[in-house]
Design a protein around this motif. Structure first.
Motif, short mmCIF file in Angstrom:
data_model
loop_
_atom_site.label_atom_id
_atom_site.label_comp_id
_atom_site.label_asym_id
_atom_site.label_seq_id
_atom_site.Cartn_x
_atom_site.Cartn_y
_atom_site.Cartn_z
N VAL A 131 -7.07 -0.43 -10.40
CA VAL A 131 -8.48 0.47 -9.53
C VAL A 131 -10.00 -0.48 -8.97
O VAL A 131 -10.43 -1.36 -9.57
CB VAL A 131 -9.22 1.44 -9.93
N ALA B 137 -14.03 4.51 -11.54
CA ALA B 137 -12.68 3.54 -11.88
C ALA B 137 -12.06 3.38 -12.61
O ALA B 137 -10.65 3.84 -13.04
CB ALA B 137 -13.00 2.79 -11.53
N SER C 17 -8.67 -2.50 -15.14
CA SER C 17 -7.28 -1.47 -14.96
C SER C 17 -7.25 -1.23 -16.04
O SER C 17 -8.19 -1.28 -17.23
CB SER C 17 -6.46 -3.61 -14.94
N VAL D 205 -0.86 9.47 -5.67
CA VAL D 205 -1.99 8.45 -6.70
C VAL D 205 -0.80 7.81 -8.00
O VAL D 205 -0.48 7.43 -8.28
CB VAL D 205 -3.24 9.33 -7.22
N VAL E 184 -9.48 7.28 -13.12
CA VAL E 184 -8.28 7.14 -11.41
C VAL E 184 -7.62 5.93 -12.04
O VAL E 184 -6.38 6.44 -12.29
CB VAL E 184 -8.97 6.38 -10.79
N ALA E 185 -8.35 4.85 -12.79
CA ALA E 185 -7.07 3.79 -13.46
C ALA E 185 -6.22 4.44 -14.41
O ALA E 185 -5.10 4.00 -15.08
CB ALA E 185 -7.46 2.99 -14.03
N ALA F 42 -15.37 6.77 -3.77
CA ALA F 42 -14.98 6.60 -5.05
C ALA F 42 -16.43 7.75 -4.88
O ALA F 42 -15.84 8.70 -5.85
CB ALA F 42 -15.64 5.65 -5.99
N ARG G 297 -2.01 0.36 -13.89
CA ARG G 297 -3.01 0.87 -12.64
C ARG G 297 -4.17 -0.26 -12.42
O ARG G 297 -4.45 -0.09 -13.84
CB ARG G 297 -3.17 2.67 -12.88
N TYR H 96 -2.27 -0.09 -7.65
CA TYR H 96 -3.12 -0.70 -6.87
C TYR H 96 -3.76 0.79 -5.94
O TYR H 96 -3.45 1.30 -5.44
CB TYR H 96 -3.26 -1.82 -6.02
N ILE H 97 -5.83 0.98 -6.15
CA ILE H 97 -6.18 1.51 -5.51
C ILE H 97 -7.34 0.91 -4.74
O ILE H 97 -7.67 0.44 -5.90
CB ILE H 97 -6.34 3.08 -6.46
#
Ligand code: 26A
Length: 344
Positions: free
Chosen positions: A255, A238, A268, A207, A241-242, A220, A253, A212-213
């Motif tokens: 997501v 999100a 973002s 990761v 993770v971002a 999720a 990043r 971009y994920i």
């Protein structure tokens, strides 16, 4: 010859049939899932090959995305890496890839069969059971061959199927490091709930390279659970993770969570301002009577989206291209795209 987009994944042939819920129950399969076949699932492949409605279609999640991106982009834009056997299954994959002009550089296993996926369609749901076989034997050394590494160096962007985390996280990291160093786009898909669940360490090791994920709502949720996040709220997941550490600090990043027919969420993270940008995008509506099956819908979304990025389109337009291509693909049998070719 430079290909703008290089993809990596597990090439599989999909053996697709319609089934009733009883058939899924017999093998303890969920209605909507993707798993690695256990020994108890192995009889499925021979059984469904005998079904009257059986269809053999090119599959493998990232390969579907690579085909879809090539469908959208100018000729010779996309190259796909994976591992196959020497058999008629591999010939079928090559034929499907050729039909859209996708170039492949397969690692070929002499004594192992091409991987296969039982795609068990039940209404709008699909349960995928995979025997990776040759796909499980991909090695980073294939990427490091001079003729292949030249393609890596020539690429502008990379798309990685999360499913490949079960095979070679090292290969993913190799591409990730190159992308980060050269400031190229690195796009990853979580692929299935079992990836964050059972391949958590492999996922966490890759990761940091991702710009971009992409994943769906159940992936999720599986991520949130396996990472002990104290929330089920998709925007919060999100954001988490971002904001995870990122090797390439030159870009944020982003997501992207798809949610079937519900709106797609994009979050973002701007590290310099420590702020988030949260957006939501409606999918392209389609009457349910027009859906052939949803096998490959997520891959088609990723394909349209990635093609948009490669063409330098905005985030909003790239997501809309993803929705457009997913709508086209679910009207076809399996993870396929319509001919004559349609344009966005
Ligand atoms: C490692 N696993 C389980 C898999 C897959 C997979 N592709 C790569 N690795 N399990 C299912 N698929 C593919 O997902 C597509 C639909 O999104 C299927 O081949 C199918 O075409």
């Amino acid at each position: 010859m430079a290909y703008d987009l290089v993809c990596l994944g597990n090439p599989l042939l999909d053996i697709q049939v319609d089934v009733q819920k009883e058939y899924l129950d017999k093998y303890e399969l969920k209605e909507n899932d993707a798993i690695l076949a256990e020994p108890k699932h192995m009889p499925i492949f021979d059984e469904i090959l005998k079904f009257d409605d059986v269809k053999l279609v090119a599959g493998g999640a990232a390969q579907n995305t690579a085909r879809g991106a090539q469908y959208v982009l100018p000729a010779e834009s996309v190259l796909y890496f994976g591992s196959v056997g020497k058999d008629i299954y591999a010939d079928k994959l090559i034929e499907a890839n050729k039909s859209v002009g996708l170039t492949t550089s397969y690692m070929v296993q002499d004594d192992i069969a091409t991987g296969k996926c039982g795609a068990l369609i039940n209404g709008v749901n699909r349960s995928l059971v995979t025997d990776l076989a040759a796909a499980n034997h991909f090695k980073p050394s294939h990427l490091e061959k001079p003729e292949n590494w030249a393609h890596v160096e020539g690429a502008k962007a990379f798309y990685i199927g999360g499913f490949h985390l079960t095979v070679s996280p090292e290969a993913i990291q190799l591409l990730g490091k190159h992308a980060a160093k050269e400031n190229k786009d690195f796009i990853m898909n979580f692929s299935a709930p079992f990836i964050p669940q059972f391949f958590k360490d492999a996922l966490d090791s890759c990761v940091p390279y991702a710009d971009y994920i992409i994943c769906n709502e159940s992936e999720a949720a599986a991520y949130a659970e396996s990472h002990g996040l104290d929330t089920k709220d998709l925007t919060e997941i999100a954001k988490y993770v971002a904001k995870l550490p990122k090797v390439n600090e030159n870009k944020p990043r982003i997501v992207i969570f798809t949610q079937g027919t519900d709106s797609t969420l994009a979050v973002s993270y701007n590290a310099k301002a420590d702020s988030f940008d949260v957006k939501s995008f409606a999918v392209h509506a389609l009457e349910s009577s027009k859906i052939a099956d949803t096998n490959g819908a997520g891959d088609a979304f990723a394909a349209g989206f990635t093609a948009g990025l490669v063409q330098g389109k905005t985030l909003d337009e790239s997501i809309d291209m993803g929705h457009w291509l997913a709508k086209l693909s679910i009207q076809e049998i399996g993870p396929s795209y319509p001919f004559p070719k349609q344009t966005y």
